[in-house]
Design an enzyme around this catalytic site. Structure first.
Site, PDB file in Angstrom:
ATOM      1  N   ASP A  77      -1.379   8.647  -1.746  1.00  0.00           N
ATOM      2  CA  ASP A  77      -1.312   9.810  -2.635  1.00  0.00           C
ATOM      3  C   ASP A  77      -2.174  10.886  -1.987  1.00  0.00           C
ATOM      4  O   ASP A  77      -3.385  10.742  -1.875  1.00  0.00           O
ATOM      5  CB  ASP A  77      -1.868   9.405  -4.017  1.00  0.00           C
ATOM      6  N   HIS A  82     -28.240  13.383  -3.256  1.00  0.00           N
ATOM      7  CA  HIS A  82     -29.603  13.593  -3.764  1.00  0.00           C
ATOM      8  C   HIS A  82     -29.857  12.969  -5.140  1.00  0.00           C
ATOM      9  O   HIS A  82     -30.663  13.477  -5.912  1.00  0.00           O
ATOM     10  CB  HIS A  82     -29.976  15.071  -3.751  1.00  0.00           C
ATOM     11  N   HIS A  91     -26.898  16.791  -0.011  1.00  0.00           N
ATOM     12  CA  HIS A  91     -28.073  17.615   0.293  1.00  0.00           C
ATOM     13  C   HIS A  91     -28.448  17.351   1.737  1.00  0.00           C
ATOM     14  O   HIS A  91     -28.372  16.209   2.206  1.00  0.00           O
ATOM     15  CB  HIS A  91     -29.222  17.235  -0.653  1.00  0.00           C
ATOM     16  N   HIS A 119       0.833  -1.195   0.000  1.00  0.00           N
ATOM     17  CA  HIS A 119       0.000   0.000   0.000  1.00  0.00           C
ATOM     18  C   HIS A 119       0.872   1.250   0.000  1.00  0.00           C
ATOM     19  O   HIS A 119       2.054   1.190   0.350  1.00  0.00           O
ATOM     20  CB  HIS A 119      -0.905   0.020   1.250  1.00  0.00           C
ATOM     21  N   HIS A 151      -5.555   8.884  -0.875  1.00  0.00           N
ATOM     22  CA  HIS A 151      -5.938   7.504  -1.160  1.00  0.00           C
ATOM     23  C   HIS A 151      -4.721   6.669  -1.520  1.00  0.00           C
ATOM     24  O   HIS A 151      -3.668   7.197  -1.879  1.00  0.00           O
ATOM     25  CB  HIS A 151      -6.988   7.428  -2.277  1.00  0.00           C
ATOM     26  N   CYS A 152      -4.896   5.369  -1.417  1.00  0.00           N
ATOM     27  CA  CYS A 152      -3.860   4.443  -1.819  1.00  0.00           C
ATOM     28  C   CYS A 152      -3.808   4.396  -3.350  1.00  0.00           C
ATOM     29  O   CYS A 152      -4.851   4.456  -4.011  1.00  0.00           O
ATOM     30  CB  CYS A 152      -4.170   3.051  -1.253  1.00  0.00           C
ATOM     31  N   GLU A 169     -28.954  24.460  -2.302  1.00  0.00           N
ATOM     32  CA  GLU A 169     -29.868  23.390  -1.893  1.00  0.00           C
ATOM     33  C   GLU A 169     -29.153  22.034  -1.927  1.00  0.00           C
ATOM     34  O   GLU A 169     -29.374  21.167  -1.094  1.00  0.00           O
ATOM     35  CB  GLU A 169     -31.117  23.374  -2.765  1.00  0.00           C
ATOM     36  N   THR A 170     -28.307  21.876  -2.912  1.00  0.00           N
ATOM     37  CA  THR A 170     -27.553  20.643  -3.137  1.00  0.00           C
ATOM     38  C   THR A 170     -26.212  21.098  -3.686  1.00  0.00           C
ATOM     39  O   THR A 170     -26.142  22.091  -4.385  1.00  0.00           O
ATOM     40  CB  THR A 170     -28.292  19.755  -4.172  1.00  0.00           C
ATOM     41  N   MET A 227      -9.945   2.398   0.458  1.00  0.00           N
ATOM     42  CA  MET A 227      -8.670   2.937   0.937  1.00  0.00           C
ATOM     43  C   MET A 227      -8.491   4.402   0.559  1.00  0.00           C
ATOM     44  O   MET A 227      -7.699   4.762  -0.327  1.00  0.00           O
ATOM     45  CB  MET A 227      -7.540   2.073   0.384  1.00  0.00           C
ATOM     46  N   HIS A 231      -3.800  14.385  -2.312  1.00  0.00           N
ATOM     47  CA  HIS A 231      -4.135  15.416  -3.302  1.00  0.00           C
ATOM     48  C   HIS A 231      -3.659  16.804  -2.846  1.00  0.00           C
ATOM     49  O   HIS A 231      -3.550  17.713  -3.656  1.00  0.00           O
ATOM     50  CB  HIS A 231      -5.641  15.450  -3.544  1.00  0.00           C
ATOM     51  N   HIS A 283      -7.820  -0.634  -4.910  1.00  0.00           N
ATOM     52  CA  HIS A 283      -7.681  -0.211  -3.513  1.00  0.00           C
ATOM     53  C   HIS A 283      -8.662   0.910  -3.171  1.00  0.00           C
ATOM     54  O   HIS A 283      -9.209   0.947  -2.071  1.00  0.00           O
ATOM     55  CB  HIS A 283      -6.236   0.217  -3.222  1.00  0.00           C
TER      56      HIS A 283
HETATM   57 CU   LIG Z   1      -6.236  10.808  -6.598  1.00  0.00          CU
HETATM   58 CU   LIG Z   2     -34.899  16.608  -1.851  1.00  0.00          CU
HETATM   59 CU   LIG Z   3      -3.718   0.086  -0.679  1.00  0.00          CU
HETATM   60 MG   LIG Z   4     -31.296  25.673  -6.632  1.00  0.00          MG
END
Ligand SMILES: [Cu+2]
Ligand SMILES: [Cu+2]
Ligand SMILES: [Cu+2]
Ligand SMILES: [Mg+2]
Ligand SMILES: [Cu+2]
Ligand SMILES: [Cu+2]
Ligand SMILES: [Cu+2]
Ligand SMILES: [Mg+2]
Ligand SMILES: [Mg+2]
Ligand SMILES: [Mg+2]
Ligand SMILES: [Mg+2]
Ligand SMILES: [Mg+2]
Ligand SMILES: [Mg+2]
Ligand SMILES: [Mg+2]
Ligand SMILES: [Mg+2]
Lengths: 350, 350, 350
Positions: free
Chosen positions: B99, B308, B257, B96, B136-137, B281-282, B152, B101, B147
């Site tokens: 990484d 949502h 949401h 493993h 993440h791995c 809203e979302t 992971m 970001h 993974h």
């Molecule tokens: Cu990535």
């Molecule tokens: Cu809704």
């Molecule tokens: Cu891994």
């Molecule tokens: Mg809207």
């Protein structure tokens, strides 16, 4: 922005320049800040139908502009006129046209550019919106998705006359620019799971469209094929350089990410009239959009630029490589202790 | 933001602090506004492979950081250094790495952290971008999606040194913070529709990856299992409190949401260097992104926080519960007339 | 924005106005800039279950508000109170309610509005967030996705009291507004591929939900049916008019695009308290969101407004037509040379 009309006689007096289009991921030579006033930028595109290999054993009748998937990037400035000559060679089997998302009216020009095999058309349109925009073939009805998912799309960059601005409104100059066209393919398979090969584009159309209704592509690739931008074809840059990535997806949503880097600047929807977002780990492309992101490289080594649905990136093909030269910066990252065996009990006391 | 190098000798003089990582949805203790200058924040993560139940009758060999899906949230400030000790116990079956970001170079650190079973590595990297970011791995090739879709992944929050700002640029302090890790699982079924159980992670890899190519998960869950954050495990808050929701999805797009609430503030892509959007809203998570949203609760009662796409939320599992205590506000909402039988004819005359 | 409580006695003294709801894509009469202070806006909605044809040969038991898919657009101003009377006729077969994404608490009102067949309820809530927002039925458990993917959703527009602002913060007045509700349907087919017809909504529920787990709709439509907004029902406008497009998708992501036009203004998530983005070729709707985009038409002719996944637009139904009258502007676009046969050799010398 007002889109004030200019008299036709004025256009006839504007400077005319020919732009030599190049195959992606290269971009045509251009000024970032426009020199002088509006120009008529002349470009030629030919519709080319060709059998290409998307991945080993997987062929498609690619429908293309100028023979590449995606078609070439066009670069102009806001206020310029694009004068496109679109020719369809008589060897073609289908009619083609072009819808520019950057253009105004006539279905983006699609309504004025349909050329049968052996025909040519000339269309002029004014670039009134700054940004990066998709163009694609749109011959009507089911031919629209068929031509687009067969590769017939590209992008245009309409730069502000005074160039790009960063999030603080300051001029931003890039050192290199690359155009990445992402393509979703829906290639039918036979009962043994082998990809089918057809005698002509039209021969595979029905099966491809039926498959496409499931909305799950068999391949998602950059520059027309799995691994097209790796190895000798990998992108390259140097530490300290600012790189502009123009990325289009004419049909399907995508989420670009640069492993080990970021988008210092990301223009939502590709619009250069908006303040760019900053420090993005992954950015967003709604299907039918070209976007732009810029990054200044700080570390040398291999970078992978991909769609961060990792299934699409690794299993379906949406990844490219980039080699960056320069000095490693220990301040930004340093391996303090190389991988080595350890004593789990001691670690617990740590 | 410039990423000026600091001499290695300087780093050696910085304060070193250990951060105790906790299982999500909890977040580690932290200051919202940094006290003093940059620090070296030491964290330990162990790669843990374990068979877990995603839903009744559906088990997966989860590949994890510290035993939870997602892995723990790390919290630092911009300009701090993260010093990670990553250990892979000798009982593991796979190699493993990680990484980040948020990091710069070496594939986010993945290129410098691959540990075989029984190995340990130490990586230091500088947090130069403020925001919330996925880690993440990424062990290479098909191991990458395998993974990640096996759980992971996790997130780090890099706070601005002076804390968060609202849309007007004013300091914004939250009263509580929760970390929600969304996970898409692709669990193969036998011919009777029963989910298959494998003897080891590697034993199920091929079938899981083949299934994943269809891009449709069998489960989409928060905190590793359907219903993991409901009942006794539901989140809680009080009316008048501001709550920060950090939400990551390392592989697949999502759309959070809060039923009955909103995002007062939503940082696109999780970037704290941009002005947050308001009154959403979302909101949106491109696959491979962690985002942040904040809401001040105004009404007591049960809230549901979900993706949502209601099919994913209800049928695939992407929902959690939250209980909020306080006084009901009739001004914001009032049931004027309880459900009762009515006379349809009278209603027509209304 | 503070959400200060107003004493209940004050609400009783506010002006009360009835809003006549109309079937989409029409929007109810409204002032863009509010006249006077907050009002109580009274609306009536009836839950209507009806068998409708989504496409030739494809019928669904639509669950609706007021008989249309989507339900009607409601329009109020920020600070107004919505007083909804929701009635479920005794002919109905199911209980229904409504969750307003624009409301605060009680699951958006869903917790206070569940009406059995033959019942009626009255709910009042305060519109504290400006923007366009989805509302939908949410009766609990699997009934939630079932009612929503059966059409039971609509939108409300909460205008700022002083109207919309453009990206420069200047007042923006639209000349026309349209409400487009996009609906994903998951219609089961028999072994011959014919769409199944059921005796009641409940009769088809299990099969529809099972199909929906695959997350791929059989139909994606505007206004409840393929081609509902084409031909005589096409939208219309004139050159020089500014048109506001309100677009909701209660369940699934979408990407609107206006062929031959743009979004001059696009409010992310539909929030009117944020600065709109500009010059967007295609914009974005996370599932469970209503958004707004505005465009001033500059050219006459046929426009197509669609979801720019062209498979969804052309093969699944997500497209509508719009006719725009006025004078063609040669400056913006001109066909310089009509399609004609050409001499390939001459072209090479060009
Ligand atoms: Cu990535
Ligand atoms: Cu809704
Ligand atoms: Cu891994
Ligand atoms: Mg809207
Ligand atoms: Cu074509
Ligand atoms: Cu298009
Ligand atoms: Cu209902
Ligand atoms: Mg664009
Ligand atoms: Mg940088
Ligand atoms: Mg080793
Ligand atoms: Mg982020
Ligand atoms: Mg609030
Ligand atoms: Mg009752
Ligand atoms: Mg305009
Ligand atoms: Mg002709």
């Amino acid at each position: 922005a007002t889109q004030a009309a200019v008299a036709a006689t004025d256009i006839s007096k504007l400077p005319r320049v020919k732009q030599e289009l190049v195959a992606p991921p290269a971009v045509p030579k251009h000024d970032q800040v426009a020199k002088g006033g509006p120009k008529v930028v002349q470009v030629r595109m030919e519709t080319v139908e060709k059998l290409v290999e998307v991945a080993p054993g997987a062929k498609v009748w690619a429908l293309t502009f100028n023979g590449s998937v995606p078609g070439p990037l066009i670069v102009v400035h806001e206020g310029d006129y694009v004068e496109l000559t679109l020719s369809n060679p008589k060897e073609s089997t289908l009619a083609h046209n072009v819808d520019f998302h950057a253009a105004t009216g006539a279905l983006g020009g699609a309504g004025l550019t349909l050329v049968q095999p052996g025909e040519e058309v000339v269309l002029r349109w004014k670039a009134v919106k700054p940004g990066v925009f998709v163009y694609h073939c749109a011959p009507g009805g089911t031919m629209i998705p068929f031509h687009v998912i067969s590769g017939m799309n590209g992008a245009i960059m309409v730069l502000p006359r005074d160039g790009l601005k960063d999030a603080a409104g300051k001029p931003y100059q890039y050192d290199r620019a690359f155009y990445i066209g992402e393509q979703d393919f829906y290639l039918p398979q036979d009962e043994k799971g082998n990809f089918k090969e057809y005698a002509s584009p039209a021969a595979g159309m029905h099966e491809m469209l039926e498959l496409s209704k499931g909305l799950v592509p068999t391949h998602v690739v950059f520059n027309g094929a799995v691994g097209a931008i790796t190895g000798d074809n990998a992108l390259s840059a140097k530490v300290g350089e600012k790189v502009l990535f123009i990325h289009s997806q004419a049909n399907r949503d995508s989420r670009p990410h640069l492993i080990g880097g970021h988008a210092d600047l990301y223009w939502v929807g590709g619009s250069f009239s908006d303040t760019p977002l900053t420090s993005q780990e992954t950015w967003w492309i709604p299907g039918g959009t070209a976007v732009a992101a810029a990054y200044e490289f700080h570390q040398p080594g291999l970078y992978v630029y991909l769609s961060h649905n990792l299934i699409e990136a690794v299993l379906l093909g949406a990844a490219l490589h980039m080699n960056v030269e320069g000095e490693w910066n220990d301040d930004l990252m340093k391996q303090i202790k190389a991988p080595d065996s350890f004593d789990a009990k001691a670690a617990m006391d740590h």
